[in-house]
Scaffold this active site. Structure first.
Site, PDB file in Angstrom:
ATOM      1  N   LYS A   1       0.836  -1.209   0.000  1.00 16.30           N
ATOM      2  CA  LYS A   1       0.000   0.000   0.000  1.00 16.30           C
ATOM      3  C   LYS A   1       0.865   1.251   0.000  1.00 16.30           C
ATOM      4  CE  LYS A   1      -3.577   2.460   2.608  1.00 16.30           C
ATOM      5  NZ  LYS A   1      -4.629   2.377   3.656  1.00 16.30           N
TER       6      LYS A   1
ATOM      7  N   HIS B   1     -12.654 -29.558 -33.686  1.00 15.44           N
ATOM      8  CA  HIS B   1     -13.353 -28.332 -33.288  1.00 15.44           C
ATOM      9  C   HIS B   1     -14.341 -28.592 -32.158  1.00 15.44           C
ATOM     10  CE1 HIS B   1     -11.366 -26.335 -36.532  1.00 15.44           C
ATOM     11  NE2 HIS B   1     -11.934 -27.110 -37.443  1.00 15.44           N
TER      12      HIS B   1
END
Length: 513
Positions: free
Chosen positions: A136, A274
């Site tokens: 932070k 596919h």
């Protein structure tokens, strides 16, 4: 300027050299527990965190660093006069560098037979708190979690006397990614202790398995991420023995082939193109099964993916080698079979010993949509025996039942609307992904490479009209398996009775969109 560093690591690789270099630069080192002991034993002076806090470690080491003397030194913004004045008033010294990696929660839960209590004890509290505090305040504090970043930090300190803001920002980002991953693993582990939980808030975490050359198309970037865990029977656990790296489409298609293959225990070959099956065959051995799968659609299998559930022998390998296959996945390969298949440099050979292992019943099926995520339980069951019933005047023969169950397994895994025609444990025609069911039936019949007469038909969902049954009858199909549940079921049953077709309702559909 780095004057003071706090070091506390579970992964101690490279830490002695790193700390020694810091010491040579005049950096004061704070440390705890095993890290402090290791550094001291290697001649590196450290200041104990307990000496800084004025408070001993307690509760079996659960509380060490949760103290204002530590977190004030991490969170104070150096450019704010009031922050620095408060530090001076409270006799707190800033901490400029934090080097921490966390208790090995991931490694702990990966162990066989780990108890909930042991897992809980390996949840780090102080480590993530310090990491998040330092991240932070990244503009003032450099925070390092990975040993691979030690060299970068040392190089910048040696050259400039400080870590650049850009590097500190990137290191802070790594922290928040890491702590998010850490917490998500904990949540995932705890959720897995309760069966069938779909939580109000879901955080998922994955680890990179590999970068891919591109996605579905060359202009799309792509990465393959894997779930944490054993992933038994999954493609992420397969060993590639030969061929180029897997592509995005390879992985997607291969996963579909594997999931269908897991439905069978007898020698079976699944060919996929596919994401849809183009041929499936079960036989008395692998060679027989491959011939059946190939014969269903010799055109589409070219350049396809083949998954098998028996060790590939030389005889089968020679048949496979007659055409180009993208991938062959098997539990193992005989040495002679490997020699044959490796004659083609581009075929990918994947060894997956536990190929028949299914996903955990606690696993989810997920579909990403724009702005959200759809989550559902896996479509694991094949059918419910209690709901299965013959609805026609004619009862199917034993052979028809065997073929219908074979076809039902295939249709569960092809795109909806889906139809599968089969005979002698071999797909005859497949009609996947149609926008209406009669087209799926007609396509499966029209594109069949083998005689349809005397075969059976499986439909992934009910027939909305009797036209599907009529088309099947005219093609010579003798038995049908479908979920039932249409408002016009009676019309389909009457049509089946008219043509002498046996029909079974399973009471369970298998949409796959």
């Amino acid at each position: 300027m780095v004057k003071r560093a706090l070091i506390s690591v579970s992964d101690k690789s490279g830490i002695v050299n790193f700390a020694k270099k810091l010491q040579e630069m005049g950096v004061e080192i704070l440390s705890t527990g095993g890290t402090a002991k290791m550094l001291t034993e290697n001649g590196i002076p450290v200041v104990s965190v307990s000496d800084v806090t004025g408070f001993p470690e307690c509760l079996d080491g659960r509380v060490k660093t949760l103290h204002p003397a530590i977190h004030g030194g991490l969170l104070a913004v150096r450019d704010k006069e009031e922050h620095m004045a408060q530090l001076e008033k409270l006799n707190i010294s800033p901490i400029d560098l934090v080097v921490i990696n966390l208790y090995p929660f991931r490694e702990t839960i990966a162990k066989e037979g780990v108890s909930l209590e042991e897992a809980i004890e390996n949840i780090d509290i102080g480590g993530p708190t310090m990491l998040r505090a330092a991240a932070k305040n990244y503009q003032d504090v450099a925070v390092v979690i990975h040993p691979k970043d030690y060299d970068q930090v040392l190089a910048e300190l040696e050259q400039d006397g400080e870590v650049s803001r850009d590097t500190k920002y990137r290191l802070a980002l790594k922290v928040f990614e890491h702590t998010a991953h850490y917490d998500a693993l904990i949540a995932q582990y705890l959720r897995e202790q309760i069966q069938g939980v779909l939580p109000e808030v879901l955080t998922l975490t994955y680890e990179k398995a590999q970068d891919l050359r591109y996605g579905e198309n060359p202009h799309q970037q792509a990465v393959f991420y894997k779930e944490f865990g054993k992933n038994t029977g999954s493609l992420v656990n397969a060993e590639q023995l030969h061929g180029k790296e897997l592509s995005f489409n390879n992985i997607n298609d291969a996963n579909g082939a594997l999931e269908l293959l897991k439905e069978y225990t007898e020698p079976t070959v699944v060919a996929v193109k596919h994401t849809n099956a183009c041929g499936v065959g079960s036989g008395y051995d692998l060679f027989d099964a491959y011939h059946k799968a190939y014969a269903c659609d010799p055109t589409s299998i070219f350049g396809g993916i083949v998954a098998v559930n028996r060790k590939v022998d030389r005889k089968t390998a020679e048949e496979m080698n007659k055409i180009f296959l993208e991938i062959i996945i098997a539990p193992d390969f005989e040495e002679d079979a490997l020699k044959v298949l490796m004659e083609k440099k581009n075929v990918r050979l994947m060894k997956l010993p536990e190929i028949q292992s299914k996903q955990s019943s606690n696993a989810f099926d997920m579909k990403k949509i724009n702005g959200g995520l759809l989550i559902q339980e896996l479509d694991a069951p094949l059918c419910n025996d209690d709901e299965m019933k013959v609805v026609t005047q004619r009862i199917p023969t034993k052979k028809e039942m065997e073929d219908m169950l074979f076809a039902w397994k295939v249709v569960k895994h092809i795109k909806s609307n889906g139809i599968v025609i089969a005979k002698d444990l071999q797909t005859v025609g497949i009609g996947p992904g149609q926008v209406n069911r009669i087209w799926a039936v007609e396509n499966a019949i029209r594109q069949a490479n083998l005689p349809v007469k005397g075969s059976v038909l499986a439909s992934d969902a009910f027939f909305p009209f009797a036209d599907c049954v009529e088309a099947a009858a005219k093609a010579g199909i003798t038995a049908i398996i479908q979920p039932g549940g249409s408002l016009k079921d009676e019309a389909s049953i009457e049509m089946a009775n008219q043509y002498g077709i046996a029909m079974i309702f399973t009471g369970m559909r298998h949409f796959k969109h």
